[in-house]
Design a protein around this motif. Sequence first.
Motif, PDB file in Angstrom:
ATOM      1  N   ILE A  18      13.360  14.670  83.386  1.00 62.08           N
ATOM      2  CA  ILE A  18      12.119  14.270  84.051  1.00 62.08           C
ATOM      3  C   ILE A  18      12.393  13.439  85.298  1.00 62.08           C
ATOM      4  O   ILE A  18      11.479  12.896  85.883  1.00 62.08           O
ATOM      5  CB  ILE A  18      11.200  13.492  83.091  1.00 62.08           C
ATOM      6  N   TYR A  19      13.653  13.343  85.690  1.00 61.94           N
ATOM      7  CA  TYR A  19      13.988  12.603  86.902  1.00 61.94           C
ATOM      8  C   TYR A  19      15.283  13.146  87.465  1.00 61.94           C
ATOM      9  O   TYR A  19      16.024  13.855  86.798  1.00 61.94           O
ATOM     10  CB  TYR A  19      14.113  11.106  86.630  1.00 61.94           C
ATOM     11  N   SER A  20      15.566  12.791  88.718  1.00 59.98           N
ATOM     12  CA  SER A  20      16.830  13.129  89.371  1.00 59.98           C
ATOM     13  C   SER A  20      17.597  11.847  89.616  1.00 59.98           C
ATOM     14  O   SER A  20      17.010  10.769  89.709  1.00 59.98           O
ATOM     15  CB  SER A  20      16.575  13.821  90.706  1.00 59.98           C
ATOM     16  N   MET A  21      18.908  11.971  89.710  1.00 62.00           N
ATOM     17  CA  MET A  21      19.739  10.806  90.030  1.00 62.00           C
ATOM     18  C   MET A  21      20.689  11.175  91.151  1.00 62.00           C
ATOM     19  O   MET A  21      21.217  12.289  91.174  1.00 62.00           O
ATOM     20  CB  MET A  21      20.552  10.360  88.817  1.00 62.00           C
ATOM     21  N   LEU A  23      12.265   4.789  87.887  1.00 69.93           N
ATOM     22  CA  LEU A  23      11.963   3.822  88.949  1.00 69.93           C
ATOM     23  C   LEU A  23      12.881   3.992  90.158  1.00 69.93           C
ATOM     24  O   LEU A  23      12.784   3.240  91.112  1.00 69.93           O
ATOM     25  CB  LEU A  23      12.060   2.402  88.398  1.00 69.93           C
ATOM     26  N   CYS A  24      13.797   4.940  90.107  1.00 65.69           N
ATOM     27  CA  CYS A  24      14.663   5.302  91.220  1.00 65.69           C
ATOM     28  C   CYS A  24      14.304   6.737  91.579  1.00 65.69           C
ATOM     29  O   CYS A  24      14.582   7.660  90.815  1.00 65.69           O
ATOM     30  CB  CYS A  24      16.133   5.173  90.805  1.00 65.69           C
ATOM     31  N   ILE A  25      13.661   6.919  92.727  1.00 60.57           N
ATOM     32  CA  ILE A  25      13.055   8.203  93.056  1.00 60.57           C
ATOM     33  C   ILE A  25      13.633   8.745  94.358  1.00 60.57           C
ATOM     34  O   ILE A  25      13.810   7.997  95.323  1.00 60.57           O
ATOM     35  CB  ILE A  25      11.525   8.036  93.186  1.00 60.57           C
ATOM     36  N   LYS A  26      13.912  10.041  94.374  1.00 57.55           N
ATOM     37  CA  LYS A  26      14.383  10.695  95.594  1.00 57.55           C
ATOM     38  C   LYS A  26      13.213  10.788  96.570  1.00 57.55           C
ATOM     39  O   LYS A  26      12.126  11.233  96.216  1.00 57.55           O
ATOM     40  CB  LYS A  26      14.911  12.088  95.246  1.00 57.55           C
ATOM     41  N   SER A  27      13.437  10.374  97.806  1.00 61.40           N
ATOM     42  CA  SER A  27      12.381  10.375  98.813  1.00 61.40           C
ATOM     43  C   SER A  27      12.824  11.172 100.036  1.00 61.40           C
ATOM     44  O   SER A  27      13.995  11.137 100.419  1.00 61.40           O
ATOM     45  CB  SER A  27      12.053   8.936  99.229  1.00 61.40           C
ATOM     46  N   SER A  28      11.895  11.869 100.654  1.00 56.78           N
ATOM     47  CA  SER A  28      12.206  12.591 101.897  1.00 56.78           C
ATOM     48  C   SER A  28      11.955  11.715 103.121  1.00 56.78           C
ATOM     49  O   SER A  28      12.203  12.139 104.246  1.00 56.78           O
ATOM     50  CB  SER A  28      11.370  13.874 101.979  1.00 56.78           C
ATOM     51  N   ASP A  29      11.488  10.491 102.919  1.00 55.25           N
ATOM     52  CA  ASP A  29      11.316   9.528 104.009  1.00 55.25           C
ATOM     53  C   ASP A  29      12.671   8.857 104.224  1.00 55.25           C
ATOM     54  O   ASP A  29      13.031   7.932 103.504  1.00 55.25           O
ATOM     55  CB  ASP A  29      10.256   8.492 103.636  1.00 55.25           C
ATOM     56  N   ALA A  30      13.432   9.348 105.198  1.00 55.07           N
ATOM     57  CA  ALA A  30      14.799   8.862 105.383  1.00 55.07           C
ATOM     58  C   ALA A  30      15.043   8.439 106.820  1.00 55.07           C
ATOM     59  O   ALA A  30      14.480   9.009 107.753  1.00 55.07           O
ATOM     60  CB  ALA A  30      15.794   9.946 104.984  1.00 55.07           C
ATOM     61  N   GLN A  31      15.908   7.470 107.004  1.00 53.88           N
ATOM     62  CA  GLN A  31      16.287   7.018 108.337  1.00 53.88           C
ATOM     63  C   GLN A  31      17.336   7.951 108.928  1.00 53.88           C
ATOM     64  O   GLN A  31      17.360   8.203 110.111  1.00 53.88           O
ATOM     65  CB  GLN A  31      16.840   5.584 108.260  1.00 53.88           C
TER      66      GLN A  31
END
Length: 153
Positions: free
Chosen positions: A37-40, A57-65
């Motif tokens: 149910i999550y990715s690491m 509570l650690c989620i992959k995000s596409s909002d990246a610098q």
Amino acid sequence: MKKTLLPLTFFMTLGTAHGQLGALTNGGFENWTSSTIYSMPDIWVSSNMNEFYGTPLCIKSSDAQHLAQSVLLENEVLMGDSLFGYVFLGNPSGSDLEGFPYTSDFDAVTGYYKCSTAGLDTAFVIVNKSFMGVDYPPTFGAIYGNVSTWTAF
């Protein structure tokens, strides 16, 4: 005849129902399939390994610098307990903390962050360095406030 037929029908129906129950696939709930149910992030250890009631509570995000992804760390209060997201490069379990091996010395760690912390919530960047058998004291960097653009640390 009616008296004999009714109990016979009841027992035949009960026997048929029992026979159908035994034929159900996994009718005894003996086989289970795990579902992720999550990715690491690879190499990193995260709070998702210790997830509490299905709360990653650690989620992959596409909002990246830089590049395409970043890590989004969240916190949550669940059943009166405060939970927080974290990532750790290495293996934090056991009696000895095992970090990420490197072959040359360094004097700085850089990165980028955005944050939206509430109240006194604070995120920390912690670097605990050991080189050639020499342990150095850990360095702490606090991140807090509301920073809506990627900011270097």
